[in-house]
Enzyme design. Structure first.
Site, PDB file in Angstrom:
ATOM      1  N   GLU A 171     -15.109  -2.360  -4.609  1.00  0.00           N
ATOM      2  CA  GLU A 171     -14.197  -2.899  -3.591  1.00  0.00           C
ATOM      3  C   GLU A 171     -14.533  -2.387  -2.192  1.00  0.00           C
ATOM      4  OE1 GLU A 171     -10.284  -3.839  -6.288  1.00  0.00           O
ATOM      5  OE2 GLU A 171     -10.233  -2.005  -5.139  1.00  0.00           O
ATOM      6  N   GLU A 364     -12.719  -7.238 -12.474  1.00  0.00           N
ATOM      7  CA  GLU A 364     -11.383  -6.646 -12.638  1.00  0.00           C
ATOM      8  C   GLU A 364     -10.343  -7.742 -12.567  1.00  0.00           C
ATOM      9  OE1 GLU A 364     -10.063  -3.351 -10.240  1.00  0.00           O
ATOM     10  OE2 GLU A 364     -12.074  -2.498 -10.180  1.00  0.00           O
TER      11      GLU A 364
HETATM   12  C1  BGP Z   1      -8.617  -1.704  -8.016  1.00  0.00           C
HETATM   13  C2  BGP Z   1      -9.496  -0.551  -8.357  1.00  0.00           C
HETATM   14  C3  BGP Z   1      -9.308   0.053  -9.692  1.00  0.00           C
HETATM   15  C4  BGP Z   1      -7.948  -0.125 -10.289  1.00  0.00           C
HETATM   16  C5  BGP Z   1      -7.260  -1.426  -9.974  1.00  0.00           C
HETATM   17  C6  BGP Z   1      -5.796  -1.492 -10.299  1.00  0.00           C
HETATM   18  O1  BGP Z   1      -8.272  -1.632  -6.678  1.00  0.00           O
HETATM   19  O2  BGP Z   1     -10.849  -0.901  -8.243  1.00  0.00           O
HETATM   20  O3  BGP Z   1      -9.815   1.338  -9.688  1.00  0.00           O
HETATM   21  O4  BGP Z   1      -7.256   0.959 -10.538  1.00  0.00           O
HETATM   22  O5  BGP Z   1      -7.401  -1.806  -8.645  1.00  0.00           O
HETATM   23  O6  BGP Z   1      -5.065  -0.783  -9.345  1.00  0.00           O
HETATM   24  P1  BGP Z   1      -4.008   0.332  -9.746  1.00  0.00           P
HETATM   25  O7  BGP Z   1      -4.749   1.278 -10.616  1.00  0.00           O
HETATM   26  O8  BGP Z   1      -3.566   0.943  -8.475  1.00  0.00           O
HETATM   27  O9  BGP Z   1      -2.937  -0.395 -10.463  1.00  0.00           O
END
Ligand code: BGP
Length: 470
Positions: A171, A364
């Protein structure tokens, strides 16, 4: 009938700091995550503190073989994980890597190979070595480019024949919003100048190009992708000013794909920098590096869409993934306020394909929810129908995009096994097909249990998407 290509890479995604634990084992150095016990919600602590769930996380460091076996049981074709930079270079600026750290990922790759799972490796996922943050102010400093290149070269030399798919920075656009987590920048966000912030972004982009160049030399069969936090931005109304406002906001994300794919800064980005009074140092050599080392594919995360308006009085803002956005009154939200929009995924896929004509990889997507562990027929499980609905609906839209002619390489759900969340550092925000018995207060056996979605996803993979409910 399935719309998904026969070689579609179904799987799941994780990041080292959110699963491994063993934060100081095997010669590992500290990373910024060790001073971020509560994610991005509070300032960093001066030293590591015991209330940091990531110190143990879900203990993947010791349980990787069993966990990968569970992924294999679901039929995973690919497994996305990241390498902890500070396992390989504990301080970040050494010249020689830490053999014990390298050997750990050899063992992880052995397990993937044993089960015929294609690894998908993120080189840097929110865990800059702490020393680079404290001594150099992270990516603000030009020296980080060299340290990262050395690290990437070690990885390609060691694993280049075993890993085909690489992502340079998780990201990358999030540096603009989470300078410490994403850019390892020690200067508090409210004291950081715009010029330093955008210089950090530039340094990461150059490092990404250098890693791509290194991969071509050291691992010629590898494919290198960028990784973008995608968050489609819709105009709140058909008023052209709202449409323009939405485009302007969305371009703060799209710029990163434009630069990675086209190898140069787009005009709208340069204009925005000059209007913000940002003065970047960019050498001719760096310009050439960006131009000559563009990516093979574009990967992205997708959880939410947002709206935008030019009318300040209508700007009702709510949470998004790492940065907020104007609420869309037509959408419902998750328990964490992230608005759920399956069609947005089809929109993003079409938009990215139209714009870049590069294969796309959804690395993701998933639903963070509070799961309830229950006992059914003597087995502990979670009846996570809400997660099944979320994933089903998003995958149906991926199928639509494939039918639209978009080239989609694969799909890895975020947090295929429960893990520590990135933004809030909680374990109660669960994403997995596999429940991990660990709680926000650190209690729990760390035992694993299959949720209802485990068998559901196994069937989706087995049928190559044909079992999805349209
Ligand atoms: C993205 C990241 C991840 C992940 C996901 C979900 O921004 O790449 O590392 O964690 O989001 O976010 P969160 O864990 O804050 O729910």
């Amino acid at each position: 009938m399935s719309r998904f290509p026969d070689d579609f890479l179904w799987g799941g995604a994780t990041a080292a700091n959110q699963i491994e634990g063993a934060y100081n084992a095997g010669g590992k150095g500290l990373s910024i995550q060790d001073v971020m016990p509560h994610g991005v919600t509070t300032p960093r602590t001066p030293l590591p503190t015991d209330d940091n769930l990531k110190q143990i996380a879900i203990d993947f460091y010791h349980r990787y073989a069993d966990d990968i076996a569970l992924f294999a049981e679901m039929g995973f074709k690919t497994f996305r994980f990241s390498i902890a930079w500070s396992r390989i270079f504990p301080l970040g600026d050494e010249t020689e890597p830490n053999e014990e750290g390298l050997a750990f990922y050899d063992r992880v790759l052995d397990e993937c190979e044993k089960h015929g799972i294609e690894p998908l490796v993120t080189i840097s996922h929110y865990e800059t070595p702490l020393h680079l943050t404290e001594k150099y102010d992270g990516w603000v400093n030009h020296d980080l480019i060299g340290f990262y290149e050395r690290y990437a070269r070690v990885l390609f030399a060691r694993y280049g024949t075993r890993v085909k798919y690489w992502l340079t920075f998780n990201e990358i656009n999030s540096v603009l919003h989470s300078p410490l987590m994403s850019g390892g920048i020690n200067t508090p966000a409210d004291q950081l100048s715009k010029t330093d912030l955008y210089q950090a972004v530039h340094n990461e982009l150059v490092a990404s190009a250098l890693a791509t160049k290194a991969a071509r030399e050291l691992a010629p069969s590898a494919q290198v992708g960028c990784m973008i936090l995608s968050m489609p931005v819709y105009p709140l109304s058909p008023d052209p000013d709202d449409v323009m406002a939405a485009l302007t906001t969305e371009r703060t994300n799209l710029a990163f794909g434009d630069i990675h794919v086209r190898g140069e800064y787009p005009g709208y980005y340069l204009r925005s920098l000059s209007e913000q009074g940002v003065n970047l140092v960019i050498t001719d050599e760096e310009r050439a590096l960006l131009k000559e080392n563009t990516v093979d594919f574009v990967s992205f995360s997708y959880y939410v869409s947002v709206a935008e308006t030019a009318d300040e009085s209508k700007r009702v803002v709510g949470p998004g993934n790492l940065f907020p956005g104007v609420r869309n009154p037509t959408l419902k939200a998750s328990e964490w306020g992230w608005q759920i929009d399956p069609v947005g995924l089809r929109i993003v896929l079409n938009q990215f394909w139209d714009r870049w004509q590069k294969p796309l990889f959804i690395v993701e997507n998933g639903l963070g929810a509070r799961d309830q562990l229950v006992e059914i027929d003597g087995q502990k499980t979670v009846v996570d129908d809400y997660r099944i609905v979320y994933l089903n609906d998003h995958l149906v839209q991926v199928g639509e995009a494939v039918a639209d002619g978009v080239s989609v390489m694969g799909y890895t759900t975020w947090g295929c096994i429960d893990l520590v969340s990135a933004s809030t550092a909680e374990l109660s925000k669960r994403y997995g097909f596999i429940y991990v018995d660990r709680n926000d207060d650190g209690t729990g056996s760390l035992d694993r249990y299959k949720k209802k979605s485990f068998d559901w996803y196994a069937e989706v993979i087995r049928s190559n998407g044909a079992s999805l409910t349209q």
